[in-house]
Motif scaffolding. Sequence first.
Motif, PDB file in Angstrom:
ATOM      1  N   VAL A 110       0.845  -1.201   0.000  1.00  0.00           N
ATOM      2  CA  VAL A 110       0.000   0.000   0.000  1.00  0.00           C
ATOM      3  C   VAL A 110       0.875   1.243   0.000  1.00  0.00           C
ATOM      4  O   VAL A 110       0.635   2.196  -0.755  1.00  0.00           O
ATOM      5  N   GLU A 111       1.909   1.246   0.831  1.00  0.00           N
ATOM      6  CA  GLU A 111       2.822   2.384   0.859  1.00  0.00           C
ATOM      7  C   GLU A 111       3.500   2.580  -0.500  1.00  0.00           C
ATOM      8  O   GLU A 111       3.666   3.716  -0.965  1.00  0.00           O
ATOM      9  N   GLY A 112       3.890   1.463  -1.139  1.00  0.00           N
ATOM     10  CA  GLY A 112       4.531   1.558  -2.446  1.00  0.00           C
ATOM     11  C   GLY A 112       3.659   2.257  -3.466  1.00  0.00           C
ATOM     12  O   GLY A 112       4.114   3.143  -4.202  1.00  0.00           O
ATOM     13  N   TRP A 113       2.390   1.878  -3.512  1.00  0.00           N
ATOM     14  CA  TRP A 113       1.476   2.502  -4.478  1.00  0.00           C
ATOM     15  C   TRP A 113       1.083   3.910  -4.050  1.00  0.00           C
ATOM     16  O   TRP A 113       0.865   4.786  -4.898  1.00  0.00           O
ATOM     17  N   MET A 114       1.003   4.161  -2.735  1.00  0.00           N
ATOM     18  CA  MET A 114       0.691   5.507  -2.275  1.00  0.00           C
ATOM     19  C   MET A 114       1.791   6.492  -2.663  1.00  0.00           C
ATOM     20  O   MET A 114       1.530   7.676  -2.876  1.00  0.00           O
ATOM     21  N   ARG A 115       3.016   6.006  -2.780  1.00  0.00           N
ATOM     22  CA  ARG A 115       4.124   6.890  -3.168  1.00  0.00           C
ATOM     23  C   ARG A 115       3.985   7.374  -4.611  1.00  0.00           C
ATOM     24  O   ARG A 115       4.633   8.347  -4.995  1.00  0.00           O
ATOM     25  N   GLU A 116       3.175   6.683  -5.402  1.00  0.00           N
ATOM     26  CA  GLU A 116       2.899   7.171  -6.751  1.00  0.00           C
ATOM     27  C   GLU A 116       2.033   8.428  -6.697  1.00  0.00           C
ATOM     28  O   GLU A 116       2.017   9.222  -7.635  1.00  0.00           O
ATOM     29  N   VAL A 117       1.293   8.575  -5.615  1.00  0.00           N
ATOM     30  CA  VAL A 117       0.437   9.743  -5.415  1.00  0.00           C
ATOM     31  C   VAL A 117       1.196  10.833  -4.668  1.00  0.00           C
ATOM     32  O   VAL A 117       1.148  12.004  -5.019  1.00  0.00           O
ATOM     33  N   SER A 118       1.905  10.418  -3.628  1.00  0.00           N
ATOM     34  CA  SER A 118       2.644  11.359  -2.784  1.00  0.00           C
ATOM     35  C   SER A 118       3.995  10.731  -2.454  1.00  0.00           C
ATOM     36  O   SER A 118       4.081   9.851  -1.594  1.00  0.00           O
ATOM     37  N   PRO A 119       5.065  11.122  -3.142  1.00  0.00           N
ATOM     38  CA  PRO A 119       6.376  10.481  -2.979  1.00  0.00           C
ATOM     39  C   PRO A 119       6.844  10.446  -1.531  1.00  0.00           C
ATOM     40  O   PRO A 119       6.683  11.408  -0.777  1.00  0.00           O
ATOM     41  N   GLY A 120       7.422   9.291  -1.155  1.00  0.00           N
ATOM     42  CA  GLY A 120       7.998   9.126   0.175  1.00  0.00           C
ATOM     43  C   GLY A 120       7.024   8.742   1.261  1.00  0.00           C
ATOM     44  O   GLY A 120       7.407   8.624   2.432  1.00  0.00           O
ATOM     45  N   THR A 121       5.763   8.510   0.926  1.00  0.00           N
ATOM     46  CA  THR A 121       4.733   8.273   1.936  1.00  0.00           C
ATOM     47  C   THR A 121       4.973   6.990   2.725  1.00  0.00           C
ATOM     48  O   THR A 121       5.246   5.928   2.165  1.00  0.00           O
ATOM     49  N   ARG A 122       4.859   7.099   4.046  1.00  0.00           N
ATOM     50  CA  ARG A 122       4.820   5.954   4.946  1.00  0.00           C
ATOM     51  C   ARG A 122       3.598   6.109   5.835  1.00  0.00           C
ATOM     52  O   ARG A 122       3.176   7.232   6.121  1.00  0.00           O
TER      53      ARG A 122
END
Length: 373
Positions: free
Chosen positions: A198-210
């Motif tokens: 989920v974090e990996g794909w969320m980084r496509e929306v907002s880079p670096g997201t954890r």
Amino acid sequence: MINSLRLTNYKAFENQLIEFKPLTLLSGLNSTGKSSVLQSLLLLRQSYQQELLPNIGLALNGELVRIGTAQDAFCERAKEDYLGFEIIWNEGKKGIWRFSYDPIKTGADVLNNLDSKLPIENVYKLSPFNRRFHYLQAERLGPRTSYDMSDYQARRLGQLGSKGEYTAHFLAINQDKDVLQSKLRHPMAKSNALSSQVEGWMREVSPGTRIKINSNSDIGLMSLQYFYGDSNPYRTTNVGFGISYTLPIIVAVLSSSPGTLIIIENPEAHLHPKGQVKMGELLSLAASYGIQIVIETHSDHVLNGIRLAVHGGKIKPYDVQLHYFQRQEKEGETVTEVVSPHIDRNGRIDKWPDGFFDEWEKSLDVLLEPAGE
């Protein structure tokens, strides 16, 4: 997996067949009938959940959708006093439902079964009736300081809620489970675990997201915090709507197994164009894996993400169905017409009806003309 849906005397449709593929995209101007197609499936599901199907009738109002009264659901041009739905699945099974419309009881919100011969019982083991189903409506929950917990919805039924309200709880329960399908795994994720993916794909929306999930079971609430690299934690209310609106979609897709039906309204909401393209790619990957995705969208970027996925061989062109809904004048009446462009192996679309994701081109044509005085 659903192959087709026929609507009879329902809202804008006197008699309309809608074909479905693993990935089906519905588009068109506002109030042309796109949402009505989704609502028909939701009406059947909520009526089954309310134990009105198969024996009693159709619930127009419930947790999934609120149509209003019988008059709101009935097509003005109908020549017979009934409303009907027909679903054909690729397993060769068929369900036909017909519900009576009484012109004297236009304010009723439950329509009675018209036919004594009801769909065979085992169609209710298929989606949209079974547990392998997610619906995420256009008005999802925005940033909140806390989110509800529900063991019944999130753990027992595996649901995120139509507004994504149980997403945090669902993710907390399932965060360590692996995403089994390699096609859906993000190449930059640290592991195959759901939380990492989920974090990996969320980084496509907002880079670096954890993401960090906190639970307070004493008061039945969850909270989410977001980090960016090694930053201090941020409350959900401080990271914007795009994150909150996207998270339920990504969780639903990554946690679903083949045969699941996922209905999503406006997956592009609050997303930057790059994120919208990536959303189209993710939904294409899910459809290629055997999850049935039905989306209603106004985004040419989501469409282009799908086209790029076809071009890149991530999904077959015949697994994508496009429908464009438009209003037409016929014999003095305004009716909805459904045009279904096809996409080829190169991601090209064979026809572009007026209004089908062409506004950018129209605006550019005007901008290329000399400015007026």
